[in-house]
Design a protein around this motif. Structure first.
Motif, PDB file in Angstrom:
ATOM      1  N   PHE A 217       0.737  54.981 -25.827  1.00  6.19           N
ATOM      2  CA  PHE A 217      -0.420  55.194 -24.949  1.00  6.19           C
ATOM      3  C   PHE A 217      -0.425  56.613 -24.391  1.00  6.19           C
ATOM      4  CE2 PHE A 217      -0.281  50.624 -25.073  1.00  6.19           C
ATOM      5  CZ  PHE A 217      -1.621  50.254 -25.047  1.00  6.19           C
ATOM      6  N   VAL A 218       0.744  57.057 -23.963  1.00  3.86           N
ATOM      7  CA  VAL A 218       0.861  58.428 -23.458  1.00  3.86           C
ATOM      8  C   VAL A 218       0.636  59.417 -24.594  1.00  3.86           C
ATOM      9  CG1 VAL A 218       2.310  60.052 -22.190  1.00  3.86           C
ATOM     10  CG2 VAL A 218       2.585  57.591 -21.817  1.00  3.86           C
ATOM     11  N   MET A 219       1.220  59.115 -25.746  1.00  2.00           N
ATOM     12  CA  MET A 219       1.086  60.000 -26.896  1.00  2.00           C
ATOM     13  C   MET A 219      -0.374  60.126 -27.318  1.00  2.00           C
ATOM     14  SD  MET A 219       3.421  59.809 -30.276  1.00  2.00           S
ATOM     15  CE  MET A 219       4.730  60.975 -29.997  1.00  2.00           C
ATOM     16  N   ALA A 220      -1.110  59.004 -27.331  1.00  2.00           N
ATOM     17  CA  ALA A 220      -2.517  59.021 -27.728  1.00  2.00           C
ATOM     18  C   ALA A 220      -3.324  59.921 -26.786  1.00  2.00           C
ATOM     19  CB  ALA A 220      -3.086  57.607 -27.713  1.00  2.00           C
ATOM     20  N   GLU A 221      -3.050  59.828 -25.487  1.00  2.00           N
ATOM     21  CA  GLU A 221      -3.814  60.582 -24.490  1.00  2.00           C
ATOM     22  C   GLU A 221      -3.691  62.096 -24.721  1.00  2.00           C
ATOM     23  OE1 GLU A 221      -6.026  59.743 -22.460  1.00  2.00           O
ATOM     24  OE2 GLU A 221      -6.208  61.549 -21.264  1.00  2.00           O
TER      25      GLU A 221
ATOM     26  N   ALA B   3      -7.459  54.674 -30.638  1.00  2.00           N
ATOM     27  CA  ALA B   3      -7.863  53.984 -31.866  1.00  2.00           C
ATOM     28  C   ALA B   3      -7.082  54.493 -33.073  1.00  2.00           C
ATOM     29  CB  ALA B   3      -9.359  54.156 -32.094  1.00  2.00           C
ATOM     30  N   GLY B   4      -6.813  55.788 -33.094  1.00  2.00           N
ATOM     31  CA  GLY B   4      -6.069  56.368 -34.208  1.00  2.00           C
ATOM     32  C   GLY B   4      -4.683  55.771 -34.373  1.00  2.00           C
ATOM     33  N   PHE B   5      -4.098  55.302 -33.269  1.00  2.00           N
ATOM     34  CA  PHE B   5      -2.757  54.723 -33.326  1.00  2.00           C
ATOM     35  C   PHE B   5      -2.791  53.239 -33.684  1.00  2.00           C
ATOM     36  CE2 PHE B   5      -2.131  58.586 -31.081  1.00  2.00           C
ATOM     37  CZ  PHE B   5      -0.805  58.939 -31.245  1.00  2.00           C
ATOM     38  N   VAL B   6      -4.016  52.654 -33.665  1.00  2.00           N
ATOM     39  CA  VAL B   6      -4.139  51.212 -33.856  1.00  2.00           C
ATOM     40  C   VAL B   6      -4.859  50.862 -35.161  1.00  2.00           C
ATOM     41  CG1 VAL B   6      -4.993  49.081 -32.813  1.00  2.00           C
ATOM     42  CG2 VAL B   6      -4.211  50.942 -31.349  1.00  2.00           C
ATOM     43  N   VAL B   7      -5.936  51.621 -35.472  1.00  2.00           N
ATOM     44  CA  VAL B   7      -6.730  51.351 -36.678  1.00  2.00           C
ATOM     45  C   VAL B   7      -5.883  51.624 -37.926  1.00  2.00           C
ATOM     46  CG1 VAL B   7      -8.731  52.119 -38.023  1.00  2.00           C
ATOM     47  CG2 VAL B   7      -8.917  51.890 -35.550  1.00  2.00           C
TER      48      VAL B   7
ATOM     49  N   ASN C 171       0.636  59.192 -35.556  1.00  2.00           N
ATOM     50  CA  ASN C 171       1.291  57.883 -35.540  1.00  2.00           C
ATOM     51  C   ASN C 171       2.214  57.702 -36.747  1.00  2.00           C
ATOM     52  OD1 ASN C 171       1.799  55.311 -34.489  1.00  2.00           O
ATOM     53  ND2 ASN C 171       0.209  54.396 -35.753  1.00  2.00           N
ATOM     54  N   THR C 172       1.738  58.077 -37.929  1.00  2.00           N
ATOM     55  CA  THR C 172       2.582  57.928 -39.118  1.00  2.00           C
ATOM     56  C   THR C 172       3.728  58.932 -39.115  1.00  2.00           C
ATOM     57  OG1 THR C 172       0.945  59.259 -40.286  1.00  2.00           O
ATOM     58  CG2 THR C 172       0.913  56.913 -40.729  1.00  2.00           C
ATOM     59  N   LEU C 173       3.504  60.074 -38.471  1.00  2.00           N
ATOM     60  CA  LEU C 173       4.520  61.136 -38.459  1.00  2.00           C
ATOM     61  C   LEU C 173       5.628  60.860 -37.442  1.00  2.00           C
ATOM     62  CD1 LEU C 173       4.910  63.928 -39.824  1.00  2.00           C
ATOM     63  CD2 LEU C 173       3.788  64.943 -37.841  1.00  2.00           C
ATOM     64  N   LEU C 174       5.255  60.448 -36.226  1.00  2.00           N
ATOM     65  CA  LEU C 174       6.234  60.333 -35.144  1.00  2.00           C
ATOM     66  C   LEU C 174       6.646  58.899 -34.818  1.00  2.00           C
ATOM     67  CD1 LEU C 174       4.773  63.021 -32.688  1.00  2.00           C
ATOM     68  CD2 LEU C 174       6.351  63.350 -34.576  1.00  2.00           C
ATOM     69  N   ARG C 175       5.875  57.919 -35.290  1.00  2.00           N
ATOM     70  CA  ARG C 175       6.201  56.502 -35.066  1.00  2.00           C
ATOM     71  C   ARG C 175       6.603  56.181 -33.627  1.00  2.00           C
ATOM     72  NH1 ARG C 175       4.185  53.829 -38.565  1.00  2.00           N
ATOM     73  NH2 ARG C 175       4.162  54.625 -40.660  1.00  2.00           N
ATOM     74  N   PRO C 176       5.725  56.391 -32.655  1.00  2.00           N
ATOM     75  CA  PRO C 176       6.076  56.074 -31.269  1.00  2.00           C
ATOM     76  C   PRO C 176       6.185  54.566 -31.072  1.00  2.00           C
ATOM     77  CG  PRO C 176       3.748  56.583 -31.422  1.00  2.00           C
ATOM     78  CD  PRO C 176       4.325  56.844 -32.785  1.00  2.00           C
ATOM     79  N   ALA C 177       7.105  54.135 -30.196  1.00  2.00           N
ATOM     80  CA  ALA C 177       7.292  52.704 -29.966  1.00  2.00           C
ATOM     81  C   ALA C 177       6.674  52.282 -28.637  1.00  2.00           C
ATOM     82  CB  ALA C 177       8.780  52.372 -29.979  1.00  2.00           C
ATOM     83  N   GLY C 178       6.191  51.063 -28.583  1.00  2.00           N
ATOM     84  CA  GLY C 178       5.743  50.422 -27.350  1.00  2.00           C
ATOM     85  C   GLY C 178       4.741  51.225 -26.537  1.00  2.00           C
ATOM     86  N   LEU C 179       5.007  51.280 -25.233  1.00  2.00           N
ATOM     87  CA  LEU C 179       4.058  51.908 -24.310  1.00  2.00           C
ATOM     88  C   LEU C 179       3.955  53.413 -24.508  1.00  2.00           C
ATOM     89  CD1 LEU C 179       4.755  49.970 -20.987  1.00  2.00           C
ATOM     90  CD2 LEU C 179       2.740  49.827 -22.455  1.00  2.00           C
TER      91      LEU C 179
END
Lengths: 100, 235
Positions: free
Chosen positions: B114-118, A20-24, B103-111
């Protein structure tokens, strides 16, 4: 079966929260109330968990060997002992008081 | 894996190698530092009658120490699954906040996101943020994430296997492994009077409700009431 359900929901839910942190949109999380809540929530939840794990058994309040373990952990954390030392010493104290 | 940083062309080889060495060393140190927690988590989980597969699934997929520990502690104490899962999820909310930052710091692209979030947890976020200005944030994030993920899962398995061989939680003192670990984890966050009072208040509220509500519920009640009180007092 219910245990499996709990494990699966906890896994899926926590993974979803991470995503959610990456989407919200981040501005939703930048309000003052959200920031303060998110900062305090882990502290208060873990404190409540510590209190209940040490001073309660089921629906009864208890003062037993666990309190001795907690006291030792508090002292060792205050003098900045390493993590492993804190956990092992607390367990050893509780086990010792329990045996006594 | 990482995108070229804006500083790369300014750097000669030596500082880059030094940074790589620094990140590798930190990744290993932090990875090793989570293993006692993983060991106690594994041991406490089997005491709570989780199967080895369930314990491993939690470390592989949920992968967030505080949530995992809360879940098995409450189940082990005979609490409701609702309280156990609810507390674990509320503790997991902070990873979402970390995700927004990463997310704002590393700006991962695409899929890749998902790995980064985990693997977005306390340690990987802190490391990425601390390397933000050096241009090595991406490398730092993945190094810590890999190190902690591997060592956390290995120590979980060992803890579960060893815990199985031990006696009851009270005779081994394992019943205070969780609380002792949490005290150590909380200590750095209890650096203001405000936070200390919130922590103390939450514990007291939880204990007061113990005789009157279902097992496990006092943790949610204490934690949420204390936050609500804090927000009211801040006004």
């Amino acid at each position: 079966m219910k245990l499996w359900l709990a494990v699966i929901i906890a896994c899926a839910g926590c993974a979803a929260l991470k995503l959610a942190g990456f989407v919200v949109p981040s501005r939703l999380l930048e309000t003052k109330v959200a920031q303060r809540t998110l900062e305090a929530l882990p502290v208060t939840l873990l404190s409540a968990l510590i209190a209940v794990s040490v001073f309660a058994t089921g629906n009864h309040l208890m003062l037993d060997s666990r309190a001795a373990g907690l006291a030792v952990a508090l002292i060792l954390v205050a003098i900045r002992a390493p993590f492993l030392v804190v956990v092992v010493a607390a367990c050893a104290t509780a086990a010792g008081v329990h045996a006594f | 894996m990482s995108e070229p940083s804006p500083h790369d062309h300014l750097m000669s080889d030596a500082p880059r190698k030094a940074a790589e060495r620094r990140i590798r060393n930190r990744a290993l140190t932090i990875g090793v530092s989570v293993t006692p927690f993983g060991l106690s988590f594994g041991a406490v989980s089997v005491e709570a009658h989780l199967s080895l597969i369930q314990v491993c699934l939690l470390s592989l997929v949920l992968f967030s120490g505080a949530s995992q520990f809360a879940l098995v502690s409450i189940i082990g104490a005979g609490g409701s699954y609702f309280s156990a899962v609810g507390t674990a999820l509320l503790l997991g909310v902070r990873n979402g906040l970390y995700g927004a930052r990463v997310n704002t710091l590393l700006r991962p692209a695409g899929l890749r996101r998902f790995v980064m979030a985990e693997v977005t947890i306390d340690e990987s976020t802190a490391m990425a943020v601390s390397e933000a200005r050096t241009g090595h944030a991406t490398r730092a994030f993945w190094s810590i994430a890999l190190s902690v993920y591997v060592l956390w899962n290995l120590s979980t398995i060992v803890g579960a296997l060893v815990g199985n061989a031990l006696g009851s939680p009270a005779t081994t003192g394992l019943d205070v492994a969780g609380p002792a670990a949490f005290i150590a984890l909380l200590a750095p966050r209890l650096n203001t009077v405000r936070m200390r009072l919130a922590a103390l208040g939450s514990g007291v509220i939880a204990l007061v409700t113990v005789p009157f509500v279902p097992v496990g519920a006092p943790i949610l009640i204490g934690g949420l009431t204390a936050v609500a009180l804090l927000l009211v007092l801040d006004r």
